[in-house]
Design an enzyme around this catalytic site. Structure first.
Site, PDB file in Angstrom:
ATOM      1  N   CYS A 216       0.810  -1.220   0.000  1.00 46.29           N
ATOM      2  CA  CYS A 216       0.000   0.000   0.000  1.00 46.29           C
ATOM      3  C   CYS A 216       0.842   1.268   0.000  1.00 46.29           C
ATOM      4  O   CYS A 216       0.301   2.373   0.002  1.00 46.29           O
ATOM      5  CB  CYS A 216      -0.959  -0.033   1.180  1.00 46.29           C
TER       6      CYS A 216
ATOM      7  N   HIS B 241      -2.281   8.298   5.823  1.00 51.69           N
ATOM      8  CA  HIS B 241      -2.552   6.953   5.320  1.00 51.69           C
ATOM      9  C   HIS B 241      -3.935   6.532   5.821  1.00 51.69           C
ATOM     10  O   HIS B 241      -4.705   5.956   5.063  1.00 51.69           O
ATOM     11  CB  HIS B 241      -1.464   5.998   5.789  1.00 51.69           C
TER      12      HIS B 241
ATOM     13  N   GLU C  57      -0.290   6.032  13.466  1.00 53.56           N
ATOM     14  CA  GLU C  57       0.045   7.174  12.605  1.00 53.56           C
ATOM     15  C   GLU C  57      -0.122   8.480  13.386  1.00 53.56           C
ATOM     16  O   GLU C  57       0.693   9.406  13.274  1.00 53.56           O
ATOM     17  CB  GLU C  57      -0.818   7.187  11.349  1.00 53.56           C
TER      18      GLU C  57
ATOM     19  N   LYS D  11      -9.454   8.190   2.481  1.00 52.38           N
ATOM     20  CA  LYS D  11      -9.936   6.801   2.446  1.00 52.38           C
ATOM     21  C   LYS D  11     -11.344   6.692   3.040  1.00 52.38           C
ATOM     22  O   LYS D  11     -12.039   5.713   2.792  1.00 52.38           O
ATOM     23  CB  LYS D  11      -8.976   5.873   3.202  1.00 52.38           C
TER      24      LYS D  11
ATOM     25  N   HIS E 147      -9.738   1.950   0.672  1.00 54.09           N
ATOM     26  CA  HIS E 147      -8.287   1.759   0.607  1.00 54.09           C
ATOM     27  C   HIS E 147      -7.929   1.189  -0.768  1.00 54.09           C
ATOM     28  O   HIS E 147      -8.206   0.024  -1.055  1.00 54.09           O
ATOM     29  CB  HIS E 147      -7.842   0.813   1.723  1.00 54.09           C
TER      30      HIS E 147
ATOM     31  N   PHE F  35       1.999  -3.208   3.956  1.00 58.31           N
ATOM     32  CA  PHE F  35       2.390  -4.492   4.545  1.00 58.31           C
ATOM     33  C   PHE F  35       3.863  -4.751   4.205  1.00 58.31           C
ATOM     34  O   PHE F  35       4.327  -4.435   3.103  1.00 58.31           O
ATOM     35  CB  PHE F  35       1.552  -5.629   3.967  1.00 58.31           C
TER      36      PHE F  35
END
Length: 413
Positions: free
Chosen positions: A163, A303, A314, A335, A340, A399
């Site tokens: 991502c 994010h 975050e 998002k 996402h 990831f």
């Protein structure tokens, strides 16, 4: 001497609109693109919602023959790249082709093709597998096909960092221009993985929201009631140019990429570092690369996945890096509206930053209703907000512990 990098063209394929004007209008309205999955029968799944790109017609951008032998993620990528070129008024000719490159990544690649061809193998045997199977699934084909159809003959490469892909692709492409390797790059990310197997995999991880009865309220970054992310699909591609190159041809300039940070958590395959260390260093590296202080940042496009871990950590990373200024800057997660987009997220959200600078407006975090004590910053809740924006940040984390941060400065700043 390091060359300056300008953003001169935007191309978006998103669940809330194709093209940057429709995309931006929907963001300002706070419109959600999340709904019940229509790509396949998801009735037996724990998560039955996603942010699909509905009504996308690849034949608007490529001919029927090309559409038949390309996966949906490649169609998205080329469409976004074509729109970015048109938006920039940039025509690739024999004179500039070798100085123009492509860097479009994908986190997963051709998931739709892979699953369909595996079904053909099981039902009808190996001789019925398409000869285009391999070129349709490989992630680098987003750049490959875009290069072929546009005639760009400079560097053509592909980033695969889950991502963080879109953010890394734009950052790496910026470096090529800074070094003088090329004058222009199409860069960003693309993803189309709302498929039976991919959705099943994320369901098994229990990473996604199960708010199936109210899909438009499911993606709720930083809200205390968040229960996971919502899968999305799409592509975000920008045209980057050396500033002097853009100015020489009188191009519109959305902003300058002045900083790029890329780090690794070195911690876990799916979970972020428990102290937000990788995210903090990614933002700190980007600020150092830009030669600016934290106090010069006005807005962060986070994010912000709507997962309990990401949003809390975050937030922690922002507070650790920005100190008292964390309470003064604005942070939002788009998002909440588009879901996402995984490998495309960094590209699409960077475009949201460019449009925020252009219009001096911050897109909201919708579905923010109940504050989480551990997420206690200004998340631009529910309504877009005007503001004086000079320098902004786009975060993208993936990831494997990949982190990418881009710093974009307004052209007039």
């Amino acid at each position: 001497m390091r060359r300056r990098v300008a953003v001169t063209g935007l191309g978006v394929v998103s669940p809330i609109g194709v093209g940057h004007r429709e995309f931006w209008s929907a963001l300002l309205e706070g419109r959600s693109g999340v709904d019940q999955i229509t790509a396949f029968d998801a009735s037996g799944y724990s998560t039955r919602i996603a942010a699909e790109v509905r009504g996308f017609d690849p034949l608007v951008f490529m001919d029927r023959k090309e559409a038949r032998r390309t996966d949906r993620f490649v169609q998205f990528a080329y469409a976004a790249g074509r729109m970015a070129l048109d938006d920039a008024g940039y025509v690739i000719t024999p004179a500039n082709a070798t100085r123009t490159g492509v860097m479009i990544g994908s986190g997963i690649g051709g998931a739709t093709t892979w699953e369909e061809q595996h079904r053909q193998l099981l039902l009808k045997g190996p001789e019925r597998v398409s000869p285009f199977f391999v070129p349709m699934i490989i992630s680098n084909m987003a750049s490959g096909v875009t290069s072929i159809l546009t005639g760009a003959k400079g560097p053509s490469s592909c980033v695969v960092t889950a991502c963080a892909t879109g953010g890394n692709a734009i950052g790496d492409a910026s470096r090529m221009i800074e070094r003088g390797d090329v004058d222009a790059m199409l860069a960003g990310g693309s993803e189309a993985a709302i498929t039976p197997l991919a959705v099943a995999g994320f369901c098994s991880m229990r990473a996604m929201s199960t708010r199936n009865d109210e899909p438009r309220r499911a993606s709720r970054p930083f809200d205390a009631g968040r229960d996971g992310f919502v899968m999305g699909e799409g592509a975000g591609v920008v045209l980057l140019e050396a500033l002097e190159h853009a100015e020489a041809r009188g191009a519109q300039i959305y902003g300058e990429v002045i900083g790029y940070g890329a780090t690794a958590d070195a911690f876990h395959i799916t979970q972020p570092d428990p102290e937000g260390d990788g995210a903090l260093r990614s933002m700190a590296t980007a600020l150092s690369d830009a030669g600016i202080t934290p106090e010069e940042i006005d807005y962060i496009n986070a994010h912000g996945t709507s997962t309990p871990y990401n949003d809390r950590l975050e937030t922690l990373a922002i507070k650790r890096l920005f100190g008292a200024h964390a309470r003064r800057l604005a942070v939002s997660s788009t998002k909440s509206m588009i879901g996402h987009l995984m490998g495309a997220a960094g590209g699409v959200e960077f475009i949201a930053c460019a449009l925020a600078l252009r219009h001096q407006m911050m897109p909201p975090t919708i579905n923010y209703e109940v504050p989480d004590p551990q997420c206690d910053l200004d998340y631009v809740p529910n309504l877009a907000r005007p503001g004086r924006l000079r320098t902004v940040i786009s975060n993208a984390f993936g990831f494997g512990g990949h982190n990418a941060t881009l710093v974009l400065r307004a052209n007039h700043a």
